[in-house]
Design a protein around this motif. Structure first.
Motif, PDB file in Angstrom:
ATOM      1  N   UNK A 192       0.826  -1.210   0.000  1.00 26.58           N
ATOM      2  CA  UNK A 192       0.000   0.000   0.000  1.00 26.58           C
ATOM      3  C   UNK A 192       0.862   1.262   0.000  1.00 26.58           C
ATOM      4  N   UNK A 193       1.995   1.244   0.742  1.00 20.76           N
ATOM      5  CA  UNK A 193       2.864   2.419   0.770  1.00 20.76           C
ATOM      6  C   UNK A 193       3.469   2.678  -0.611  1.00 20.76           C
ATOM      7  N   UNK A 194       3.866   1.626  -1.315  1.00 17.45           N
ATOM      8  CA  UNK A 194       4.414   1.801  -2.671  1.00 17.45           C
ATOM      9  C   UNK A 194       3.335   2.361  -3.598  1.00 17.45           C
ATOM     10  N   UNK A 195       2.102   1.889  -3.409  1.00 17.86           N
ATOM     11  CA  UNK A 195       1.023   2.399  -4.258  1.00 17.86           C
ATOM     12  C   UNK A 195       0.779   3.874  -3.995  1.00 17.86           C
ATOM     13  N   UNK A 196       0.835   4.291  -2.736  1.00 17.87           N
ATOM     14  CA  UNK A 196       0.606   5.698  -2.401  1.00 17.87           C
ATOM     15  C   UNK A 196       1.702   6.596  -2.971  1.00 17.87           C
ATOM     16  N   UNK A 197       2.924   6.067  -3.073  1.00 17.34           N
ATOM     17  CA  UNK A 197       4.018   6.885  -3.597  1.00 17.34           C
ATOM     18  C   UNK A 197       4.100   6.825  -5.132  1.00 17.34           C
ATOM     19  N   UNK A 198       3.389   5.882  -5.759  1.00 18.60           N
ATOM     20  CA  UNK A 198       3.446   5.732  -7.225  1.00 18.60           C
ATOM     21  C   UNK A 198       2.638   6.857  -7.900  1.00 18.60           C
ATOM     22  N   UNK A 199       3.038   7.229  -9.157  1.00 19.24           N
ATOM     23  CA  UNK A 199       2.268   8.266  -9.889  1.00 19.24           C
ATOM     24  C   UNK A 199       0.811   7.849 -10.091  1.00 19.24           C
ATOM     25  N   UNK A 201      -1.542   5.224  -8.352  1.00 17.51           N
ATOM     26  CA  UNK A 201      -1.759   4.174  -7.332  1.00 17.51           C
ATOM     27  C   UNK A 201      -2.651   3.055  -7.821  1.00 17.51           C
ATOM     28  N   UNK A 202      -3.663   3.355  -8.668  1.00 12.97           N
ATOM     29  CA  UNK A 202      -4.595   2.315  -9.088  1.00 12.97           C
ATOM     30  C   UNK A 202      -3.912   1.241  -9.932  1.00 12.97           C
ATOM     31  N   UNK A 203      -2.774   1.594 -10.511  1.00 16.03           N
ATOM     32  CA  UNK A 203      -2.066   0.622 -11.343  1.00 16.03           C
ATOM     33  C   UNK A 203      -1.519  -0.544 -10.528  1.00 16.03           C
ATOM     34  N   UNK A 204      -1.318  -0.329  -9.209  1.00 11.80           N
ATOM     35  CA  UNK A 204      -0.759  -1.386  -8.350  1.00 11.80           C
ATOM     36  C   UNK A 204      -1.830  -2.208  -7.650  1.00 11.80           C
ATOM     37  N   UNK A 205      -3.118  -1.897  -7.926  1.00 14.49           N
ATOM     38  CA  UNK A 205      -4.194  -2.649  -7.264  1.00 14.49           C
ATOM     39  C   UNK A 205      -4.111  -4.134  -7.574  1.00 14.49           C
TER      40      UNK A 205
END
Length: 405
Positions: A192-199, A201-205
């Motif tokens: 979840x932390x990586x998703x929050x820092x990604x441009x 976030x929905x791409x990491x779902x």
């Protein structure tokens, strides 16, 4: 030369001289054999112990005045002392015994108490001696009670350790599971932390969903509260056993009389000894509504333990122990009934005797019921027994709600 003979520097005087000295003694002196034959008696002894009609029979008269166990105590211990009522007065008697070569002799010395002051002084001295003996006996009884209590805990140590080891075992196992659960949860948190820092976030779902499925986070979320509840229950179980052991092993020397819930003491004792009973006993509770009872709780716990263990030992393979409580006027009662082998009429007369036991050597001290009887007697109560051989036994402990003042 012995120490006694070292003081002898002259031969014994002749018999007339000894007789003259004995006649001057105001204290009575009587030397007689075990069968009542008088070897020596001075006039004071004859005067004190003569029959009412004047016929001198001092040895027979002495036997009539002495307590039943005085001669036997003198024979076993070498001496006996006590006071004897004689007419309207009191005689202080000292009795000594010596046996040698198949012959047995007693030497009795007497002194009549003259006057009220002498009588009161003697009474005070006897009272002081009795009080000292009582204090020594009371101290010995307390030490014996504590020793038996600790011996009981020693006999149950393996069972208590097992009762503690079980909850500790699954708490340890749960901690291992919790460690794995935490590792999985931290892995999801990092995703979840990586998703929050990604441009975006929905791409990491999809990756997060894959991690959740692989680590079975839904199961963890359901199992974690149950795991924590079981661990808490295990720790509370250990805490309860340790607390009960502490209360049970507490020395009662400084314990004061308290108003106590007897049911709490019963449950505490059952908790300690349950591992000893649970493999062959079904325990039934039939508790009534009891008021608070004035008692020494740790001593009553010792009674409960003795009666419960005896009931368990009376059951050979499988059986039931029923614990009942109730109120009868200003008394309460606690009853322990088992479906064991029962107690024969001959043994019922002896079960409360110190050191009496039907167990093999090394399997018991024989003090459990004797100490229980003493404790209940101290509480101004009683223990009633009803037993039928082949059917079972029922011990009922009856106690006053308030101790008499």
């Amino acid at each position: 030369m012995s120490a006694a003979n070292a003081l002898v520097t002259a031969p014994l005087p002749s018999q007339p001289v000894l007789q003259a000295l004995l006649e001057r003694l105001r204290e009575g002196l009587l030397l007689f054999t075990a069968d009542g034959q008088v070897a020596l008696a001075n006039p004071a002894a004859q005067h004190l112990l003569g029959n009412a009609d004047g016929a001198a029979a001092p040895a027979q008269r002495l036997r009539e005045l002495l307590p039943p166990d005085a001669l036997e105590q003198a024979r076993q211990q070498g001496a006996w002392s006590g006071s004897l009522p004689l007419g309207e007065g009191v005689v202080i008697a000292h009795l000594y015994h010596h046996g040698e070569g198949g012959q047995s002799h007693y030497l009795a010395l007497f002194q009549r108490i003259e006057g009220q002051e002498d009588y009161e002084r003697e009474l005070q001295q006897r009272h002081a001696e009795l009080r000292q003996a009582y204090l020594r006996l009371n101290g010995t009884q307390e030490k014996l009670l504590q020793s038996e209590k600790m011996a009981s805990i020693g006999q149950l140590a393996a069972g208590v350790a097992h009762e503690i080891n079980n909850p500790i075992g699954y708490v340890h196992s749960n901690l291992g599971s919790l460690q794995e659960y935490l590792r999985s949860l931290f892995t999801v948190i990092e995703a979840y932390e990586r998703a929050l820092r990604a441009p975006d976030p929905k791409a990491l779902i999809p990756e997060i969903d894959d991690i959740r499925d692989r680590l079975d986070i839904d199961f963890i979320s359901r199992d974690l509260p149950q795991l924590m509840a079981e661990s808490r229950e295990g720790i509370e179980r250990v805490t309860r056993i340790v607390r009960d052991l502490k209360d049970f092993s507490y020395s009662g020397r400084d314990e004061s009389w308290k108003l106590v819930d007897l049911h709490a003491g019963l449950e505490s004792t059952i908790n300690i000894i349950w591992n000893e009973l649970k493999y062959k006993v079904t325990l039934e509770r039939q508790f009534g509504q009891l008021p608070l009872v004035e008692c020494l709780p740790s001593e009553l716990n010792q009674v409960y333990m003795n009666l419960l263990l005896n009931a368990g030992h009376a059951i050979a393979e499988r059986g039931t122990i029923t614990v009942r409580t109730g109120v009868d006027g200003d008394m309460v009662w606690v009853e322990f009934e088992d479906t064991g082998g029962g107690i024969s009429p001959e043994l019922r007369q002896r079960i409360f005797d110190p050191f009496f036991t039907t167990k093999p050597v090394g399997s018991g001290t024989g003090l459990g019921l004797s100490i229980s009887y003493s404790i209940i007697n101290k509480h101004h109560g009683r223990i009633d027994l009803d037993s039928t051989p082949g059917v079972g036994s029922r011990f009922r402990v009856v106690l006053p709600i308030k101790q008499p003042r």
